[in-house]
Scaffold this active site. Structure first.
Site, PDB file in Angstrom:
ATOM      1  N   HIS A 142     -14.982  -9.823  30.387  1.00  0.00           N
ATOM      2  CA  HIS A 142     -15.999  -8.836  30.753  1.00  0.00           C
ATOM      3  C   HIS A 142     -16.806  -9.345  31.939  1.00  0.00           C
ATOM      4  CE1 HIS A 142     -19.078 -11.363  28.931  1.00  0.00           C
ATOM      5  NE2 HIS A 142     -18.320 -11.460  27.858  1.00  0.00           N
TER       6      HIS A 142
HETATM    7  P1  TYD Z   1     -19.088 -11.477  23.562  1.00  0.00           P
HETATM    8  O1  TYD Z   1     -20.151 -11.611  24.589  1.00  0.00           O
HETATM    9  O2  TYD Z   1     -18.104 -10.347  23.722  1.00  0.00           O
HETATM   10  O3  TYD Z   1     -18.280 -12.847  23.420  1.00  0.00           O
HETATM   11  P2  TYD Z   1     -17.415 -13.671  24.501  1.00  0.00           P
HETATM   12  O4  TYD Z   1     -17.688 -13.135  25.848  1.00  0.00           O
HETATM   13  O5  TYD Z   1     -17.864 -15.065  24.337  1.00  0.00           O
HETATM   14  O6  TYD Z   1     -15.988 -13.561  24.108  1.00  0.00           O
HETATM   15  O7  TYD Z   1     -19.794 -11.393  22.143  1.00  0.00           O
HETATM   16  C1  TYD Z   1     -19.067 -11.417  20.923  1.00  0.00           C
HETATM   17  C2  TYD Z   1     -19.891 -10.714  19.868  1.00  0.00           C
HETATM   18  O8  TYD Z   1     -21.122 -11.410  19.637  1.00  0.00           O
HETATM   19  C3  TYD Z   1     -20.263  -9.287  20.254  1.00  0.00           C
HETATM   20  O9  TYD Z   1     -20.142  -8.490  19.084  1.00  0.00           O
HETATM   21  C4  TYD Z   1     -21.700  -9.368  20.640  1.00  0.00           C
HETATM   22  C5  TYD Z   1     -22.232 -10.542  19.849  1.00  0.00           C
HETATM   23  N1  TYD Z   1     -23.284 -11.273  20.584  1.00  0.00           N
HETATM   24  C6  TYD Z   1     -24.589 -11.201  20.150  1.00  0.00           C
HETATM   25  O10 TYD Z   1     -24.933 -10.522  19.163  1.00  0.00           O
HETATM   26  N2  TYD Z   1     -25.563 -11.894  20.837  1.00  0.00           N
HETATM   27  C7  TYD Z   1     -25.250 -12.646  21.922  1.00  0.00           C
HETATM   28  O11 TYD Z   1     -26.157 -13.279  22.536  1.00  0.00           O
HETATM   29  C8  TYD Z   1     -23.888 -12.699  22.366  1.00  0.00           C
HETATM   30  C9  TYD Z   1     -23.491 -13.518  23.564  1.00  0.00           C
HETATM   31  C10 TYD Z   1     -22.937 -12.003  21.666  1.00  0.00           C
END
Ligand code: TYD
Length: 131
Positions: A48
């Site tokens: 993303h």
């Molecule tokens: P995501 O940012 O998509 O993870 P990555 O980029 O590391 O693969 O986040 C994964 C899940 O965690 C998503 O459901 C959102 C949640 N999340 C939070 O609730 N708070 C946060 O600060 C972050 C970074 C993610």
């Protein structure tokens, strides 16, 4: 594309090393800290971009690769030391993979969690970059 790795101070003594991420070392004030751990081998994270969020990423333990994409070029950066971090500017597509066993990815973020700041579709990202 420009890869911005920032070296962190490392204070060594017989009891071990200490590194610090202090105001002015990174170009934003951290409002949130999170970390990825117990990442299974072969798992991919990220996938993303963020419209406004800036992030600073450190391999606290082990190693992993960060793929950065500005919509024109794509670069792979390996992070494998706790006294160095990678700045990910807003408007950058990122993927994270090749986590070593025990790899821990620390992330300092410039803002609180906001799902509206995410761009999770690559075609939407390319549109965002050309608007
Ligand atoms: P995501 O940012 O998509 O993870 P990555 O980029 O590391 O693969 O986040 C994964 C899940 O965690 C998503 O459901 C959102 C949640 N999340 C939070 O609730 N708070 C946060 O600060 C972050 C970074 C993610």
């Amino acid at each position: 594309m420009k890869i911005i790795k920032i070296k962190l101070p490392k204070i060594k003594d017989r009891r071990g090393n200490l590194s610090v991420i202090e105001k002015d070392v990174i170009p934003f004030v951290s409002k949130r800290v999170y970390y990825l751990y117990d990442v299974p081998s072969g798992a991919k994270r990220g996938g993303h971009a963020h419209k406004n969020l800036q992030q600073f990423v450190v391999a606290l333990s082990g190693s992993f690769d960060v793929i950065l994409d500005n919509g024109k070029t794509r670069e792979r950066v390996t992070l494998n030391r706790p006294d160095e971090g990678l700045l990910i500017e807003n408007g950058t597509w990122r993927e994270m993979e090749n986590f070593s066993s025990g790899g821990i990815c620390l992330v300092l973020a410039s803002a609180e969690y906001d799902e509206w700041d995410y761009i999770r579709d690559y075609d939407d990202f390319l549109k965002f970059k050309t608007q």
